[in-house]
Design a protein around this motif. Structure first.
Motif, mmCIF file in Angstrom:
data_model
loop_
_atom_site.group_PDB
_atom_site.id
_atom_site.type_symbol
_atom_site.label_atom_id
_atom_site.label_comp_id
_atom_site.label_asym_id
_atom_site.label_seq_id
_atom_site.Cartn_x
_atom_site.Cartn_y
_atom_site.Cartn_z
ATOM 1 N N THR A 22 34.846 77.296 18.298
ATOM 2 C CA THR A 22 35.862 76.713 19.158
ATOM 3 C C THR A 22 36.432 77.808 20.049
ATOM 4 O O THR A 22 36.135 78.991 19.868
ATOM 5 N N ASP A 23 37.231 77.409 21.023
ATOM 6 C CA ASP A 23 37.889 78.372 21.912
ATOM 7 C C ASP A 23 36.887 79.337 22.554
ATOM 8 O O ASP A 23 37.130 80.537 22.652
ATOM 9 N N VAL A 24 35.762 78.781 22.987
ATOM 10 C CA VAL A 24 34.658 79.598 23.493
ATOM 11 C C VAL A 24 35.030 80.295 24.810
ATOM 12 O O VAL A 24 34.714 81.472 25.008
ATOM 13 N N LEU A 25 35.692 79.589 25.702
ATOM 14 C CA LEU A 25 36.050 80.200 26.984
ATOM 15 C C LEU A 25 36.927 81.421 26.787
ATOM 16 O O LEU A 25 36.682 82.478 27.375
ATOM 17 N N ARG A 26 37.942 81.272 25.963
ATOM 18 C CA ARG A 26 38.870 82.382 25.777
ATOM 19 C C ARG A 26 38.196 83.565 25.093
ATOM 20 O O ARG A 26 38.413 84.726 25.460
ATOM 21 N N ARG A 27 37.346 83.295 24.119
ATOM 22 C CA ARG A 27 36.755 84.377 23.332
ATOM 23 C C ARG A 27 35.521 84.983 23.992
ATOM 24 O O ARG A 27 35.214 86.151 23.761
ATOM 25 N N ARG A 28 34.816 84.206 24.838
ATOM 26 C CA ARG A 28 33.517 84.665 25.345
ATOM 27 C C ARG A 28 33.466 84.909 26.863
ATOM 28 O O ARG A 28 32.583 85.626 27.328
ATOM 29 N N HIS A 29 34.369 84.285 27.631
ATOM 30 C CA HIS A 29 34.179 84.283 29.077
ATOM 31 C C HIS A 29 35.382 84.709 29.904
ATOM 32 O O HIS A 29 35.203 85.282 30.984
ATOM 33 N N LEU A 30 36.580 84.400 29.465
ATOM 34 C CA LEU A 30 37.747 84.604 30.327
ATOM 35 C C LEU A 30 37.967 86.060 30.702
ATOM 36 O O LEU A 30 38.397 86.359 31.823
ATOM 37 N N GLU A 31 37.674 86.981 29.806
ATOM 38 C CA GLU A 31 37.886 88.389 30.124
ATOM 39 C C GLU A 31 37.041 88.805 31.325
ATOM 40 O O GLU A 31 37.530 89.482 32.242
ATOM 41 N N ARG A 32 35.765 88.390 31.348
ATOM 42 C CA ARG A 32 34.900 88.722 32.491
ATOM 43 C C ARG A 32 35.392 88.058 33.770
ATOM 44 O O ARG A 32 35.405 88.666 34.843
ATOM 45 N N LEU A 33 35.781 86.781 33.664
ATOM 46 C CA LEU A 33 36.244 86.065 34.851
ATOM 47 C C LEU A 33 37.505 86.705 35.424
ATOM 48 O O LEU A 33 37.617 86.906 36.638
#
Length: 323
Positions: A22-33
């Motif tokens: 769960t919470d894939v965007l926050r854990r996997r993608h938001l930092e790069r974005l």
């Protein structure tokens, strides 16, 4: 800040949520974005191999996972029009439009486009690389254009106030769409065939046709669309594609559609490239988008010109097409 008109992030979200994450965007993608300055994007529903054995099943899975993820992550906001996009930006949210990369799941039933629209989609590509009931993709090996059903689907997409996207269509399908265009059309993630001769890139005539309907073309960071020679697949040479587009179309018709997919599984990656590192040297993922704009600055672009490519051109197109 940048508007990226093409992202496959929902594929990664779906794959991970179906495995229990769960919470894939926050854990996997938001930092790069955030690091790369992405203020908004079109996140597409794309049925990646091997799940294309059942387009309908996988499409439903992606939609369910995207809905759950969006409800869970308060740092993004799903938007449906220009006003919502600009309000999300003002509120400090990453704004996301739902899009569709390939309508194979509808078969010949164009009424199903209504279901996508009701889900929130405001963008559609008729095919991916495959041939389907609507037309043929650029890498399908087919030379025919849109089917009669495909022409009806293209009209319906525009009539509903969705952005019609030419990336992935073969040339015959492209020109069929141009004949029936009633609003600006885009190619969200395609480069210039004059600089890299592959079917997914656009000829100068195609670039001019998109200009003539007041559309926008998004620069694609996938290295095989930048140059056929490995050492030349660089962010600097991606900047050359922008320069060529500007010379052919004018600055108001160039944007960003980076197509980052470093997170895609090996089987899907193998249908597109033999290399496990798909992006341009110097622009491996969203965090390195500013490298491209450093190239533009060295080329002598003004801040106004860079802002148009970064976000303004696609934002204005949203206003003209979706409203």
């Amino acid at each position: 800040m940048y508007f990226d008109a093409h992202s496959d992030i929902w594929c990664d979200v779906t794959a991970r949520r179906l495995k229990g994450e769960t919470d894939v965007l926050r854990r996997r993608h938001l930092e790069r974005l955030r690091k790369g300055g992405v203020e908004g994007s079109i996140f597409v529903i794309w049925v990646d191999p091997p799940y294309d054995v059942d387009y309908v099943k996988r499409t439903k899975e992606i939609m369910q996972c995207a809905k759950a993820e969006a409800e869970e992550c308060d740092e993004i906001r799903i938007v449906h029009n220009y006003a919502e996009m600009m309000q999300a930006k003002a509120d400090g949210k990453i704004y996301v439009f739902h899009g569709i990369e390939g309508l194979a799941a509808i078969g010949e039933d164009i009424s199903k486009i209504d279901e996508y629209y009701d889900f929130g989609c405001r963008h559609a590509i008729l095919t991916w690389n495959e041939a389907n009931a609507l037309g043929a993709g650029a890498n399908s090996g087919e030379s025919y254009g849109l089917t009669e059903t495909g022409k009806k689907a293209a009209r319906k997409v525009q009539d509903k106030g969705m952005i019609l996207d030419m990336s992935h269509l073969n040339e015959a399908g492209f020109w069929d769409c141009m004949k029936l265009a009633t609003k600006p059309i885009i190619a969200s993630h395609s480069n210039c065939r004059a600089l890299c001769d592959v079917p997914r890139n656009l000829t100068d005539d195609q670039l001019r046709a998109i200009r003539d309907v007041d559309g926008v073309v998004g620069l694609n960071s996938f290295k095989d669309f930048i140059d056929p020679r490995g050492p030349e697949q660089t962010v600097e040479n991606l900047a050359r594609h922008a320069d060529h587009m500007i010379n052919v179309m004018g600055i108001d018709h160039v944007g960003c559609g980076f197509d980052f997919f470093e997170f895609i599984n090996d089987e899907a990656m193998g249908t597109m490239t033999e290399d496990s590192s798909p992006a341009a040297h110097g622009m491996k993922d969203a965090s390195e988008i500013p490298n491209l704009f450093s190239c533009f600055e060295k080329m002598g672009m003004t801040k106004e010109e860079m802002d148009k490519i970064a976000r303004v051109n696609f934002q204005n197109l949203v206003k003209r097409t979706i409203g």
